[in-house]
Design a protein around this motif. Structure first.
Motif, PDB file in Angstrom:
ATOM      1  N   GLN A 279      39.158   3.064  -0.640  1.00 18.99           N
ATOM      2  CA  GLN A 279      37.704   3.057  -0.694  1.00 18.99           C
ATOM      3  C   GLN A 279      37.196   4.499  -0.658  1.00 18.99           C
ATOM      4  OE1 GLN A 279      35.851   0.996   2.545  1.00 18.99           O
ATOM      5  NE2 GLN A 279      33.783   1.504   1.907  1.00 18.99           N
ATOM      6  N   VAL A 280      36.461   4.870  -1.700  1.00 24.35           N
ATOM      7  CA  VAL A 280      35.943   6.231  -1.780  1.00 24.35           C
ATOM      8  C   VAL A 280      34.756   6.395  -0.835  1.00 24.35           C
ATOM      9  CG1 VAL A 280      34.843   7.929  -3.275  1.00 24.35           C
ATOM     10  CG2 VAL A 280      36.714   6.526  -4.159  1.00 24.35           C
ATOM     11  N   GLN A 281      34.792   7.479  -0.093  1.00 21.49           N
ATOM     12  CA  GLN A 281      33.675   7.789   0.804  1.00 21.49           C
ATOM     13  C   GLN A 281      33.284   9.249   0.663  1.00 21.49           C
ATOM     14  OE1 GLN A 281      34.789   6.472   4.864  1.00 21.49           O
ATOM     15  NE2 GLN A 281      32.995   5.151   4.735  1.00 21.49           N
ATOM     16  N   LEU A 282      31.995   9.493   0.598  1.00 22.33           N
ATOM     17  CA  LEU A 282      31.433  10.832   0.677  1.00 22.33           C
ATOM     18  C   LEU A 282      30.488  10.825   1.873  1.00 22.33           C
ATOM     19  CD1 LEU A 282      30.528  11.448  -3.082  1.00 22.33           C
ATOM     20  CD2 LEU A 282      32.622  12.093  -1.906  1.00 22.33           C
ATOM     21  N   VAL A 283      30.742  11.714   2.806  1.00 21.96           N
ATOM     22  CA  VAL A 283      29.944  11.732   4.032  1.00 21.96           C
ATOM     23  C   VAL A 283      29.321  13.106   4.182  1.00 21.96           C
ATOM     24  CG1 VAL A 283      29.940  11.417   6.522  1.00 21.96           C
ATOM     25  CG2 VAL A 283      31.447  10.005   5.079  1.00 21.96           C
ATOM     26  N   GLU A 284      27.990  13.143   4.119  1.00 19.55           N
ATOM     27  CA  GLU A 284      27.273  14.409   4.266  1.00 19.55           C
ATOM     28  C   GLU A 284      26.936  14.653   5.728  1.00 19.55           C
ATOM     29  OE1 GLU A 284      25.290  12.518   0.469  1.00 19.55           O
ATOM     30  OE2 GLU A 284      25.953  11.853   2.458  1.00 19.55           O
ATOM     31  N   SER A 285      26.839  15.913   6.064  1.00 20.97           N
ATOM     32  CA  SER A 285      26.390  16.307   7.394  1.00 20.97           C
ATOM     33  C   SER A 285      25.798  17.700   7.310  1.00 20.97           C
ATOM     34  CB  SER A 285      27.549  16.272   8.400  1.00 20.97           C
ATOM     35  OG  SER A 285      28.556  17.183   8.015  1.00 20.97           O
ATOM     36  N   GLY A 286      25.111  18.111   8.375  1.00 18.43           N
ATOM     37  CA  GLY A 286      24.603  19.476   8.442  1.00 18.43           C
ATOM     38  C   GLY A 286      23.113  19.618   8.224  1.00 18.43           C
ATOM     39  N   GLY A 287      22.435  18.529   7.900  1.00 21.44           N
ATOM     40  CA  GLY A 287      20.998  18.625   7.728  1.00 21.44           C
ATOM     41  C   GLY A 287      20.290  18.835   9.052  1.00 21.44           C
ATOM     42  N   GLY A 288      18.972  19.096   8.970  1.00 23.77           N
ATOM     43  CA  GLY A 288      18.196  19.290  10.179  1.00 23.77           C
ATOM     44  C   GLY A 288      16.866  19.918   9.887  1.00 23.77           C
ATOM     45  N   LEU A 289      16.238  20.381  10.951  1.00 23.85           N
ATOM     46  CA  LEU A 289      14.933  21.034  10.862  1.00 23.85           C
ATOM     47  C   LEU A 289      15.121  22.529  11.037  1.00 23.85           C
ATOM     48  CD1 LEU A 289      11.798  20.973  10.881  1.00 23.85           C
ATOM     49  CD2 LEU A 289      11.948  20.602  13.352  1.00 23.85           C
ATOM     50  N   VAL A 290      14.535  23.305  10.133  1.00 22.28           N
ATOM     51  CA  VAL A 290      14.672  24.755  10.191  1.00 22.28           C
ATOM     52  C   VAL A 290      13.363  25.392   9.738  1.00 22.28           C
ATOM     53  CG1 VAL A 290      15.591  24.933   7.849  1.00 22.28           C
ATOM     54  CG2 VAL A 290      16.180  26.680   9.535  1.00 22.28           C
ATOM     55  N   GLN A 291      13.081  26.564  10.240  1.00 24.04           N
ATOM     56  CA  GLN A 291      11.879  27.281   9.819  1.00 24.04           C
ATOM     57  C   GLN A 291      12.112  27.946   8.468  1.00 24.04           C
ATOM     58  OE1 GLN A 291      10.852  29.955  13.049  1.00 24.04           O
ATOM     59  NE2 GLN A 291       9.395  28.465  13.887  1.00 24.04           N
ATOM     60  N   ALA A 292      11.034  28.176   7.773  1.00 28.14           N
ATOM     61  CA  ALA A 292      11.115  28.877   6.493  1.00 28.14           C
ATOM     62  C   ALA A 292      11.817  30.218   6.682  1.00 28.14           C
ATOM     63  CB  ALA A 292       9.723  29.089   5.917  1.00 28.14           C
ATOM     64  N   GLY A 293      12.705  30.526   5.757  1.00 26.43           N
ATOM     65  CA  GLY A 293      13.494  31.737   5.851  1.00 26.43           C
ATOM     66  C   GLY A 293      14.833  31.540   6.527  1.00 26.43           C
ATOM     67  N   GLY A 294      15.016  30.391   7.146  1.00 27.98           N
ATOM     68  CA  GLY A 294      16.255  30.113   7.853  1.00 27.98           C
ATOM     69  C   GLY A 294      17.357  29.602   6.942  1.00 27.98           C
ATOM     70  N   SER A 295      18.474  29.212   7.568  1.00 27.48           N
ATOM     71  CA  SER A 295      19.657  28.775   6.830  1.00 27.48           C
ATOM     72  C   SER A 295      20.213  27.485   7.401  1.00 27.48           C
ATOM     73  CB  SER A 295      20.745  29.854   6.899  1.00 27.48           C
ATOM     74  OG  SER A 295      20.322  31.068   6.315  1.00 27.48           O
ATOM     75  N   LEU A 296      20.860  26.737   6.541  1.00 26.42           N
ATOM     76  CA  LEU A 296      21.625  25.559   6.928  1.00 26.42           C
ATOM     77  C   LEU A 296      22.858  25.492   6.037  1.00 26.42           C
ATOM     78  CD1 LEU A 296      18.943  22.715   7.280  1.00 26.42           C
ATOM     79  CD2 LEU A 296      20.312  23.688   9.131  1.00 26.42           C
ATOM     80  N   ARG A 297      23.917  24.864   6.551  1.00 30.63           N
ATOM     81  CA  ARG A 297      25.085  24.601   5.717  1.00 30.63           C
ATOM     82  C   ARG A 297      25.365  23.106   5.719  1.00 30.63           C
ATOM     83  NH1 ARG A 297      31.432  26.433   6.117  1.00 30.63           N
ATOM     84  NH2 ARG A 297      31.406  24.919   7.841  1.00 30.63           N
ATOM     85  N   LEU A 298      25.302  22.530   4.552  1.00 30.61           N
ATOM     86  CA  LEU A 298      25.616  21.117   4.396  1.00 30.61           C
ATOM     87  C   LEU A 298      27.092  20.950   4.070  1.00 30.61           C
ATOM     88  CD1 LEU A 298      22.589  19.866   2.256  1.00 30.61           C
ATOM     89  CD2 LEU A 298      22.764  20.181   4.740  1.00 30.61           C
ATOM     90  N   SER A 299      27.675  19.862   4.561  1.00 27.64           N
ATOM     91  CA  SER A 299      29.061  19.532   4.266  1.00 27.64           C
ATOM     92  C   SER A 299      29.133  18.153   3.640  1.00 27.64           C
ATOM     93  CB  SER A 299      29.905  19.542   5.548  1.00 27.64           C
ATOM     94  OG  SER A 299      29.886  20.801   6.166  1.00 27.64           O
TER      95      SER A 299
END
Length: 122
Positions: free
Chosen positions: A1-21
């Motif tokens: 069974q194929v699965q793609l699981v995202e993580s890493g989202g959230g709330l950030v201020q403008a100019g900030g950074s996030l890394r999604l997986s």
């Protein structure tokens, strides 16, 4: 069974950074295009970035070019989206997808994750 699981989202201020997986499992993805798309409320799903699993060619939409970087870790079967200099207009649910042939057309992706919310405050 194929699965793609995202993580890493959230709330950030403008100019900030996030890394999604996006952790992929259930099959080998050699030759697949692994794409990131996003969908804001009331809008269609739009292409953000993609990487070819074998070879590593990368693609970006004009709206994120120079701010976002896509990469993959073959050992971990994971694709990343490093997002820098985030703007309020980047706010959306971000989805990871896998396609045998397509890069930009979401309708041609065979597999999708459940999505992760990214909210950028001004």
């Amino acid at each position: 069974q194929v699965q793609l699981v995202e993580s890493g989202g959230g709330l950030v201020q403008a100019g900030g950074s996030l890394r999604l997986s996006c952790a992929a499992s259930g099959r080998t993805f050699g030759g697949y295009r692994m794409g990131w798309f996003r969908q804001a409320p009331g809008k269609e799903r739009e292409f953000v970035s993609a990487i070819v699993w074998t070879g590593g060619n990368t693609y970006y939409s004009d709206s994120v070019k120079g701010r976002f970087t896509i990469s993959r870790d073959n050992a971990k079967n994971t694709v990343y989206l490093q997002m820098n200099s985030l703007k309020p207009e980047d706010t959306a649910v971000y989805y990871c997808g896998a396609s045998r042939v397509a890069v930009f057309n979401s309708a041609q992706y065979q597999y999708w994750g459940q999505g992760t919310q990214v909210t950028v405050s001004s």
